[in-house]
Design an enzyme around this catalytic site. Structure first.
Site, PDB file in Angstrom:
ATOM      1  N   CYS A  90       0.868  -1.187   0.000  1.00  0.00           N
ATOM      2  CA  CYS A  90       0.000   0.000   0.000  1.00  0.00           C
ATOM      3  C   CYS A  90       0.901   1.231   0.000  1.00  0.00           C
ATOM      4  CB  CYS A  90      -0.956  -0.003   1.191  1.00  0.00           C
ATOM      5  SG  CYS A  90      -0.142   0.247   2.786  1.00  0.00           S
ATOM      6  N   ALA A  91       0.331   2.398   0.248  1.00  0.00           N
ATOM      7  CA  ALA A  91       1.114   3.634   0.157  1.00  0.00           C
ATOM      8  C   ALA A  91       2.121   3.769   1.284  1.00  0.00           C
ATOM      9  CB  ALA A  91       0.184   4.847   0.139  1.00  0.00           C
TER      10      ALA A  91
END
Length: 377
Positions: free
Chosen positions: A73-74
């Site tokens: 994810c980020a």
């Protein structure tokens, strides 16, 4: 099964070794399509995290039971939660520690060249397609196009038992924040940049130097007007063997001269650089650029990104036997791709006219490199 973390360094090693990977990216579709961990042996699944809040039961049939699953994810938080849910379902699951933010900041050091006079190391920033270098000779080191992770270069110099005495930036970078100024302040090294780039802090103007010499190294400054994104750019010719080409020549082609809004005017300058300056350099000189477009395509059998100038010429017809008009038309058409994100703010930071917190600098650099766009044809 127990969930575990995988670092960006470990993931990069797997990519470089072309291991078969299954990456489950839980960012939104636009972010995934724009920028991802890339590799020829990677299988992807992209489902946004918000669709998995109630559990992963509905998507387990899309996840292989016989492979390690790396959730991305980020920043880490969402991937950690999804990885935990998958591990509870019995899958062999890891999450990328620090998320794509850590992937963007990972540097991989590899040796490029060595002889009795010098050693040269390349730092590959896989998440951005950026390249920087350290040239070691005697008790001194020179850093070329450093990223903002200055401790990496200090550690590398300490490992070799040398002092960083010179730092050069080939141009005012548009896609990443330079560490040149900060590294110079920390080490006391001389920092060189073209005055025409418009930086407002103290540095040594490259216009005043035909050569930079230290120990057994002679670095020739080749002024190449606007072949990249900026009003001034240089390449550095080292001991007649290596060409640090900045954003002028890439392994896959040439730099884009369009970010200043004067694509045809600057393409003429690029033509002059290629045909009247670079043309004088021998075919066996190794070109070491500031960026690359595709890690697996461009990394060579020796484990670094670079190629002999003659081989680049042979694959890139626009560098030989082209009229100026044909060259300008080719470059103008090739320069129509999307610009680097946030490039105006990044240039302002590199020029010294703006400041940003560490968090803001991380945000500005998130995303792919869009400097190396002129692929050979």
């Amino acid at each position: 099964m127990a969930m575990k973390a995988i670092t960006s360094e470990e993931l990069l090693e797997k990519v470089l070794n072309k291991e078969e990977l299954f990456i489950f990216d839980v960012r939104n579709e636009k972010d995934f399509e724009d920028w991802k961990v890339e590799g020829s042996a990677i299988e992807y699944l992209n489902i946004p995290y918000f669709e998995l809040i109630d559990g992963v039961g509905g998507i387990v049939d899309k996840v292989p039971a016989d492979k390690e699953i790396i959730v991305v994810c980020a920043k880490e938080g969402s991937s950690k939660m999804v990885a935990e849910m998958l591990s509870e379902e019995g899958f062999d699951t890891s999450y990328l520690a620090g998320g794509m933010k850590s992937w963007s900041e990972q540097l991989y050091k590899t040796e490029v060249y060595h002889d009795d006079d010098m050693k040269v190391f390349q730092f590959i920033r896989a998440g951005k397609g950026c390249l920087s270098y350290m040239v070691v000779s005697g008790d001194e080191a020179l850093i070329v196009d450093p990223a903002r992770f200055v401790d990496e270069y200090r550690a590398a110099a300490e490992q070799d038992g040398v002092k960083i005495t010179h730092i050069v930036d080939s141009h005012l970078h548009a896609d990443h924040i330079s560490g040149g100024r900060q590294l110079a302040e920390m080490t006391g090294a001389n920092y060189y940049l073209m005055k025409s780039e418009g930086a407002i802090f103290d540095f040594k103007p490259l216009e005043n130097y035909e050569k930079i010499e230290f120990e057994n190294v002679t670095l020739e400054v080749i002024a190449l007007k606007t072949p990249g994104h900026t009003p001034g750019s240089v390449s550095f010719f080292v001991n007649d063997k290596l060409l640090f080409s900045g954003d002028t020549i890439f392994v896959s082609g040439l730099g884009r001269p369009d970010l200043g809004g004067k694509v045809r005017e600057w393409a003429k300058d690029l033509y002059d650089s290629i045909y009247n300056k670079v043309s004088q350099i021998a075919d066996d000189v190794i070109v070491l650029p500031a960026h690359y477009a595709d890690l697996e395509e461009e990394i060579n059998k020796d484990g670094f990104i670079g190629e002999k100038l003659g081989d680049i010429r042979s694959k890139n017809e626009v560098m030989i036997n082209q009229s100026e008009n044909d060259f300008v038309e080719f470059v103008a058409q090739s320069a129509s791709s999307e610009t680097p994100p946030n490039f105006e703010e990044i240039i302002a930071l590199n020029r010294g006219t703006e400041k940003a917190t560490q968090e803001r600098q991380q945000e500005l650099e998130i995303g792919p490199n869009r400097c190396a766009v002129h692929h050979t044809s």
